[in-house]
Design a protein around this motif. Sequence first.
Motif, PDB file in Angstrom:
ATOM      1  N   ALA A 243      34.203  -7.940 -11.749  1.00  0.00           N
ATOM      2  CA  ALA A 243      34.522  -7.958 -10.312  1.00  0.00           C
ATOM      3  C   ALA A 243      35.329  -9.197  -9.958  1.00  0.00           C
ATOM      4  O   ALA A 243      36.273  -9.139  -9.154  1.00  0.00           O
ATOM      5  N   ALA A 244      34.969 -10.333 -10.550  1.00  0.00           N
ATOM      6  CA  ALA A 244      35.721 -11.567 -10.302  1.00  0.00           C
ATOM      7  C   ALA A 244      37.140 -11.445 -10.834  1.00  0.00           C
ATOM      8  O   ALA A 244      38.107 -11.868 -10.175  1.00  0.00           O
ATOM      9  N   ARG A 245      37.300 -10.861 -12.011  1.00  0.00           N
ATOM     10  CA  ARG A 245      38.639 -10.664 -12.569  1.00  0.00           C
ATOM     11  C   ARG A 245      39.470  -9.737 -11.684  1.00  0.00           C
ATOM     12  O   ARG A 245      40.650  -9.998 -11.415  1.00  0.00           O
ATOM     13  N   THR A 246      38.864  -8.664 -11.212  1.00  0.00           N
ATOM     14  CA  THR A 246      39.589  -7.710 -10.376  1.00  0.00           C
ATOM     15  C   THR A 246      40.016  -8.347  -9.063  1.00  0.00           C
ATOM     16  O   THR A 246      41.163  -8.181  -8.625  1.00  0.00           O
ATOM     17  N   LEU A 247      39.107  -9.076  -8.422  1.00  0.00           N
ATOM     18  CA  LEU A 247      39.450  -9.733  -7.160  1.00  0.00           C
ATOM     19  C   LEU A 247      40.565 -10.746  -7.370  1.00  0.00           C
ATOM     20  O   LEU A 247      41.479 -10.867  -6.539  1.00  0.00           O
ATOM     21  N   THR A 248      40.533 -11.451  -8.492  1.00  0.00           N
ATOM     22  CA  THR A 248      41.573 -12.437  -8.780  1.00  0.00           C
ATOM     23  C   THR A 248      42.930 -11.769  -8.930  1.00  0.00           C
ATOM     24  O   THR A 248      43.934 -12.228  -8.366  1.00  0.00           O
ATOM     25  N   HIS A 249      42.999 -10.676  -9.678  1.00  0.00           N
ATOM     26  CA  HIS A 249      44.287 -10.011  -9.875  1.00  0.00           C
ATOM     27  C   HIS A 249      44.776  -9.348  -8.593  1.00  0.00           C
ATOM     28  O   HIS A 249      45.985  -9.278  -8.354  1.00  0.00           O
ATOM     29  N   CYS A 250      43.868  -8.894  -7.752  1.00  0.00           N
ATOM     30  CA  CYS A 250      44.283  -8.359  -6.439  1.00  0.00           C
ATOM     31  C   CYS A 250      44.871  -9.473  -5.579  1.00  0.00           C
ATOM     32  O   CYS A 250      45.891  -9.284  -4.910  1.00  0.00           O
ATOM     33  N   ALA A 251      44.234 -10.642  -5.588  1.00  0.00           N
ATOM     34  CA  ALA A 251      44.758 -11.772  -4.818  1.00  0.00           C
ATOM     35  C   ALA A 251      46.132 -12.183  -5.327  1.00  0.00           C
ATOM     36  O   ALA A 251      47.019 -12.547  -4.545  1.00  0.00           O
ATOM     37  N   ALA A 252      46.339 -12.134  -6.642  1.00  0.00           N
ATOM     38  CA  ALA A 252      47.621 -12.533  -7.219  1.00  0.00           C
ATOM     39  C   ALA A 252      48.746 -11.603  -6.796  1.00  0.00           C
ATOM     40  O   ALA A 252      49.924 -12.009  -6.807  1.00  0.00           O
ATOM     41  N   ARG A 253      48.422 -10.382  -6.408  1.00  0.00           N
ATOM     42  CA  ARG A 253      49.454  -9.429  -6.000  1.00  0.00           C
ATOM     43  C   ARG A 253      49.697  -9.429  -4.495  1.00  0.00           C
ATOM     44  O   ARG A 253      50.535  -8.667  -4.008  1.00  0.00           O
ATOM     45  N   GLU A 254      48.978 -10.284  -3.743  1.00  0.00           N
ATOM     46  CA  GLU A 254      49.211 -10.350  -2.302  1.00  0.00           C
ATOM     47  C   GLU A 254      50.623 -10.866  -2.027  1.00  0.00           C
ATOM     48  O   GLU A 254      51.089 -11.795  -2.672  1.00  0.00           O
ATOM     49  N   PRO A 255      51.303 -10.293  -1.033  1.00  0.00           N
ATOM     50  CA  PRO A 255      52.638 -10.796  -0.692  1.00  0.00           C
ATOM     51  C   PRO A 255      52.544 -12.093   0.104  1.00  0.00           C
ATOM     52  O   PRO A 255      51.495 -12.434   0.650  1.00  0.00           O
ATOM     53  N   GLY A 256      53.664 -12.795   0.150  1.00  0.00           N
ATOM     54  CA  GLY A 256      53.734 -13.991   0.983  1.00  0.00           C
ATOM     55  C   GLY A 256      53.316 -15.239   0.242  1.00  0.00           C
ATOM     56  O   GLY A 256      52.713 -15.185  -0.826  1.00  0.00           O
ATOM     57  N   PRO A 257      53.662 -16.411   0.820  1.00  0.00           N
ATOM     58  CA  PRO A 257      53.304 -17.686   0.180  1.00  0.00           C
ATOM     59  C   PRO A 257      51.830 -17.983   0.349  1.00  0.00           C
ATOM     60  O   PRO A 257      51.285 -17.905   1.442  1.00  0.00           O
ATOM     61  N   GLY A 258      51.177 -18.322  -0.732  1.00  0.00           N
ATOM     62  CA  GLY A 258      49.777 -18.709  -0.653  1.00  0.00           C
ATOM     63  C   GLY A 258      48.867 -17.554  -0.310  1.00  0.00           C
ATOM     64  O   GLY A 258      48.576 -17.309   0.855  1.00  0.00           O
ATOM     65  N   PRO A 259      48.399 -16.787  -1.296  1.00  0.00           N
ATOM     66  CA  PRO A 259      47.535 -15.626  -1.018  1.00  0.00           C
ATOM     67  C   PRO A 259      46.304 -16.019  -0.215  1.00  0.00           C
ATOM     68  O   PRO A 259      45.581 -16.947  -0.583  1.00  0.00           O
ATOM     69  N   GLU A 260      46.054 -15.304   0.881  1.00  0.00           N
ATOM     70  CA  GLU A 260      44.947 -15.664   1.765  1.00  0.00           C
ATOM     71  C   GLU A 260      43.586 -15.521   1.083  1.00  0.00           C
ATOM     72  O   GLU A 260      42.646 -16.248   1.393  1.00  0.00           O
ATOM     73  N   SER A 261      43.450 -14.547   0.182  1.00  0.00           N
ATOM     74  CA  SER A 261      42.147 -14.310  -0.442  1.00  0.00           C
ATOM     75  C   SER A 261      41.924 -15.156  -1.698  1.00  0.00           C
ATOM     76  O   SER A 261      40.912 -15.001  -2.368  1.00  0.00           O
ATOM     77  N   GLY A 262      42.851 -16.062  -2.001  1.00  0.00           N
ATOM     78  CA  GLY A 262      42.692 -16.894  -3.185  1.00  0.00           C
ATOM     79  C   GLY A 262      41.397 -17.690  -3.208  1.00  0.00           C
ATOM     80  O   GLY A 262      40.669 -17.673  -4.210  1.00  0.00           O
ATOM     81  N   PRO A 263      41.046 -18.410  -2.118  1.00  0.00           N
ATOM     82  CA  PRO A 263      39.789 -19.180  -2.145  1.00  0.00           C
ATOM     83  C   PRO A 263      38.557 -18.301  -2.322  1.00  0.00           C
ATOM     84  O   PRO A 263      37.586 -18.724  -2.959  1.00  0.00           O
ATOM     85  N   LEU A 264      38.573 -17.075  -1.780  1.00  0.00           N
ATOM     86  CA  LEU A 264      37.434 -16.177  -1.976  1.00  0.00           C
ATOM     87  C   LEU A 264      37.333 -15.740  -3.435  1.00  0.00           C
ATOM     88  O   LEU A 264      36.240 -15.652  -3.996  1.00  0.00           O
TER      89      LEU A 264
END
Length: 366
Positions: free
Chosen positions: A285-306
């Motif tokens: 689950a942690a790996r999946t959330l990380t890769h989803c955050a990496a695909r967020e558009p824009g500078p500085g993914p908002e979900s990165g800290p989560l």
Amino acid sequence: METATDGQREIRRALRDLLDRYARPTPAPEGYDPALWARMSGELGLARLARLALPELALACEETGRALAPSPLLATTVLAAPLVAALGTPAQRAELLPRIAAGELTCALAAPGGSLAHALGLTGDNTTGAWSGDGRAGGVQARPAPGGDGWLLYGEAAQVLDGHSAGLLLVAAHTGGFARSRTLLLLVRTRDAGPGLVRTRHAGLDPTRSPAAVQLRDVPAELLGEDPADPADITRALAAAGRTAAVLLAAEAAGAARGALDGALGHATARERHRLADLHVRVEAARTLTHCAAREPGPGPESGPLALAQALDALRDAAGEAVPPHDADRYGRRATADALLFGPAGRLRARAAERGLLGPTGEAAA
């Protein structure tokens, strides 16, 4: 579930093969193997990925985390290079970024006075000056050099990742006195810094990280970016770099958690494998959330800290299961060191809640 392209799978395969062969603890004064870094940055192009594709860099960080490989990747590529790209003048970018991309120049971000996590906006609002000394005693003071040619820095910063060996320091310093204090980012070229720069490497909790104390006594520096610099631009760039760094730190932590779990599964009995199934779900689950955050558009993914909070928790739990005991110690030290430097997980989630990124149940808001 993670879906990787052929190119991403090739990066993972090549990097895993390289790290399995060459990633070892090293007595080198840099704290990492320069020859391995040259291969990682030159042959595999990791130092360039931060300017090109976050998903690929996250995948690479997952592999370096799995191997607990010491390298300048975090300090140089993840923390410093994006700030040079975002704030540097055209001349600074043209000079520095190609050298960073080629693996010729390593960098370190020195954030004095408070925590690096606060400076990056991960655990607190970095628009306030408290993290950099707030214009009072402590931190690093910047004053114009005589004749107006550049700046002079005086002060110190602790816990500077790779600060003892980096060829370029990005130093957060305040200037203007208490009433008009503002935080600037300045460049210190360590080769030309003179005797006023004293750098002391500490053993640190995690031997694969290299924190250092940096003392500056009238050290010459140049402003990163245009003069006069806008402090709001600096804090925004730091926060954007922090959110991106959180994704890549999460990838490292998730990779380390997977490495610890794989070791535990390799020694587990059938009954123990059943008990480890829940941990396996949390790590994935942690790996999946990380890769989803990496695909967020824009500078500085908002979900990165989560993603980082979840990955730190997964690494802590996986480290408790790692075998043999030496591995448990290695992964445990990484989990604790990263939580101290960039967390803890509870504070990352609290900051996300302050920014409205969590729903009422504590899960990520839709």
